[in-house]
Design an enzyme around this catalytic site. Structure first.
Site, short mmCIF file in Angstrom:
data_model
loop_
_atom_site.label_atom_id
_atom_site.label_comp_id
_atom_site.label_asym_id
_atom_site.label_seq_id
_atom_site.Cartn_x
_atom_site.Cartn_y
_atom_site.Cartn_z
N LYS A 208 0.84 -1.20 0.00
CA LYS A 208 0.00 0.00 0.00
C LYS A 208 0.88 1.25 0.00
CE LYS A 208 -3.56 2.32 2.69
NZ LYS A 208 -4.48 2.27 3.81
N GLU A 214 10.51 -4.61 4.64
CA GLU A 214 10.62 -6.00 4.20
C GLU A 214 10.33 -6.13 2.70
OE1 GLU A 214 8.95 -4.89 6.80
OE2 GLU A 214 9.00 -6.30 8.50
N GLY A 269 -4.81 -1.94 4.97
CA GLY A 269 -4.00 -3.08 4.50
C GLY A 269 -4.66 -4.41 4.76
N ARG A 270 -5.18 -4.60 5.99
CA ARG A 270 -5.75 -5.91 6.35
C ARG A 270 -7.16 -6.09 5.80
NH1 ARG A 270 -4.60 -2.61 10.48
NH2 ARG A 270 -6.26 -1.85 11.82
N GLU A 355 -4.66 -6.91 14.74
CA GLU A 355 -4.15 -5.58 14.38
C GLU A 355 -5.29 -4.56 14.47
OE1 GLU A 355 -2.36 -4.35 10.39
OE2 GLU A 355 -0.53 -4.81 11.47
N HIS A 386 -5.20 -33.24 17.64
CA HIS A 386 -4.08 -34.04 18.14
C HIS A 386 -2.96 -33.14 18.64
CE1 HIS A 386 -5.87 -37.79 16.76
NE2 HIS A 386 -6.40 -37.02 15.83
N LYS A 506 9.49 -0.92 14.39
CA LYS A 506 10.08 -0.55 13.09
C LYS A 506 11.16 0.52 13.31
CE LYS A 506 5.88 -0.95 10.23
NZ LYS A 506 4.93 -0.19 9.43
O1 F6P Z 1 2.38 -4.14 9.91
C1 F6P Z 1 1.88 -2.88 9.64
C2 F6P Z 1 1.36 -2.75 8.25
O2 F6P Z 1 1.18 -1.39 8.02
C3 F6P Z 1 0.05 -3.52 8.01
O3 F6P Z 1 -1.05 -2.88 8.51
C4 F6P Z 1 0.09 -3.66 6.54
O4 F6P Z 1 -0.83 -4.61 6.08
C5 F6P Z 1 1.53 -4.05 6.33
O5 F6P Z 1 2.24 -3.26 7.27
C6 F6P Z 1 2.07 -3.86 4.94
O6 F6P Z 1 2.00 -2.53 4.54
P1 F6P Z 1 2.20 -2.13 3.04
O7 F6P Z 1 1.11 -2.75 2.24
O8 F6P Z 1 2.15 -0.64 3.02
O9 F6P Z 1 3.55 -2.63 2.59
#
Ligand code: F6P
Length: 543
Positions: A208, A214, A269-270, A355, A386, A506
């Site tokens: 987003k 990452e 995002g979620r 979240e 199990h 972060k």
């Molecule tokens: O972990 C925080 C967060 O902002 C989530 O809410 C989101 O889904 C994820 O990081 C990834 O964010 P982006 O889509 O901006 O890379």
């Protein structure tokens, strides 16, 4: 929002009283006193059937819980969300994932602009692109068709697509290889790409913000992998597409804006698996099945928006969840899908629920004096049986369970599906009714073993039943939980749509990174534990 703090509302006080009278009652009594209980405490919405009779509630509890929802302003809040009000106040954003599945021709306004036409334009562009990949018309830099699709993203830009890919495998075009890279651990990227040919591989960089550390690190490694394999910068245009709200960052990364699919700041995002973030899903299952999934989402949206509270699945499940979290102080919920294809559904729900509702200040910033969002966890049945079910049956913690089952299997095989269904029904029955010491003795169990073999029961569960797990059903299930989260957030008076709790880690990681990498011994200003760990890691790595 009600101006009266939650724990001072009339219905809340009445529920505290109700808790004191209900907590000593056993589900065995509820059922024996009321043979019609199961018929009454069940409902159906958008094709999903919910049995909630095995919950520790009376009719009065349910009436009070619904009164709490009304007193908390749920009906207005629901309208405000669907209408596009900026209900995410800490980020000053509308919350309109429901517009992502609004049918063509519907109208949803954000700042006076109808967003539905843009949603459908994007869907049309995604569909055209997905078809090009699926048919082999989208050629890589060397002229070979793309056969491998790697989604790079994390959190909401990964968990939904992975979950949907696994859930809808019977609908996936099997000659495409679809992989997902999320973790900054290089192992994730290395394993996802080790047997792939760069000439046939397309990376979908999903973020987003297009700033997530990452994802950007993995995307840069993908670009290097691609350039090493194909020998030219020009390859990026054929092997990378982006899904983002941040066109400037996408361009700065070197991805042609024509290869970018956008979405909007009003999609959290979620809550984004049904936006362009679902591109990998659409490539995998095809635009038609993707639109069926959207129709499923929309059907549940409509049910949530229009069904009376007493027949409303998301509201009912939300209220029951709140009952256990805030009154019984249950700290967890087990999500137990009896379908192997839903193996990533609990992980997906962890972000959606935790979240969203893992908050401890109310919308006006005051600490709450009640328990909010519980920990969600789960595994597909029967595997969990199990493993951790022992604790749910006989442990000291109260773990409300959501069982999810389908009448028909996607893979009918001998008696497998009957056995699966027999197990889910048996688990819900065993949890609710248990086995008394007298019953155990009656089976001739030696006295010393009786306490060990007694099941207290009175362990609540819901059972969600649908005919089969298809794209529409998946959409309904996801929307069901989205609206559960929303309903609970409204009553708990927390903002379910921000996630400030992820920021501190972060920020600290970006401070520690150069301290780990520096050639010189860096001055360390952390606590003594963190300082010592940094020194030890540097030492282990010869620094
Ligand atoms: O972990 C925080 C967060 O902002 C989530 O809410 C989101 O889904 C994820 O990081 C990834 O964010 P982006 O889509 O901006 O890379």
């Amino acid at each position: 929002m009600s101006p009266v703090p939650l724990s001072q509302r009339k219905a809340w006080r009445a529920l505290e009283e109700e808790y004191r009278s209900v907590q000593g009652c056993h589900l065995r009594e509820f059922f024996s006193m009321d043979p019609a209980r199961a018929g009454r405490l069940s409902c159906e919405g958008a094709g999903l059937y919910l049995d909630y009779s095995k919950h520790r509630v009376t009719d009065r509890t349910l009436t009070l819980l619904r009164a709490l929802a009304t007193e908390s302003g749920l009906l207005d809040a629901r309208e405000a969300m669907f209408r596009g009000d900026r209900i995410n106040r800490t980020e000053d954003r509308a919350v309109l994932h429901t517009a992502l599945r609004a049918p063509r021709g519907a109208q949803v306004f954000v700042d006076g602009r109808d967003v539905v036409p843009e949603v459908h334009e994007t869907l049309d562009r995604l569909s055209a692109f997905a078809e090009q990949v699926r048919t082999g018309a989208w050629k890589g830099f060397t002229g070979k068709p793309v056969r491998n699709v790697v989604n790079i993203g994390i959190g909401g830009s990964d968990l939904g697509p992975v979950m949907a890919f696994e859930a809808l495998r019977p609908y996936v075009m099997r000659d495409l290889v679809i992989r997902f890279v999320s973790n900054v651990d290089g192992t994730d990227f290395a394993e996802a790409t080790r047997d792939l040919d760069p000439a046939e591989t397309l990376f979908v960089v999903s973020s987003k913000t297009f700033t997530t550390q990452e994802t950007m690190t993995n995307a840069l490694s993908a670009r290097t992998w691609c350039l090493v394999g194909l020998g030219s910068d020009a390859a990026v245009a054929r092997h990378f597409v982006a899904v983002s709200t941040n066109a400037a960052k996408v361009e700065a990364f070197g991805i042609d804006p024509r290869n970018m699919f956008g979405f909007w700041d009003w999609v959290g995002g979620r809550y984004s698996m049904d936006s362009a973030i679902g591109l990998s899903t659409m490539i995998a299952i095809g635009p038609k099945a993707f639109r069926e999934m959207l129709a499923g989402f929309h059907a549940m949206d409509e049910h949530f928006r229009t069904a009376p509270l007493e027949a409303n699945l998301p509201v009912t499940m939300a209220l029951l969840g709140l009952w256990y979290a805030s009154f019984f102080k249950a700290q967890t919920v087990a999500v137990l899908p009896y379908d192997q294809y839903l193996k990533r559904f609990p992980a997906y729900l962890q972000q959606l629920t935790m979240e969203s509702n893992g908050k401890s200040v109310s919308s006006d910033g005051r600490p709450v004096d009640y328990a909010t969002g519980p920990v969600y966890f789960g595994e597909p049945g029967t595997n969990g049986q199990h493993s951790f079910y022992q604790l749910i049956h006989q442990g000291t913690a109260l773990v409300p369970c959501d069982f999810i089952a389908f009448a028909r299997s996607q893979n009918p095989l001998g008696r497998h599906h009957d056995m699966l269904l027999a197990n889910v029904l048996a688990q819900a029955e065993a949890l609710a009714f248990g086995r008394t010491a007298e019953e155990v003795r009656g089976e001739g169990v030696p006295e010393a073993l009786v306490p060990h073999r007694t099941f207290p029961g009175n362990r609540p569960s819901s059972l969600i039943l649908a005919e089969r797990l298809d794209p529409a059903t998946l959409g309904k299930l996801v929307a069901l939980y989205e609206h559960i989260v929303f309903t609970q957030g409204v009553i708990w008076d927390i903002n379910s749509f921000d996630q400030w709790g992820v920021e501190l880690g972060k920020a600290l990681a970006s401070r520690i990174l150069p301290e780990l990498e520096s050639g010189e011994e860096p001055p360390l200003g952390h606590d003594s534990s963190t300082n010592a760990l940094i020194r030890r890691i540097r030492g282990m790595r010869g620094k």
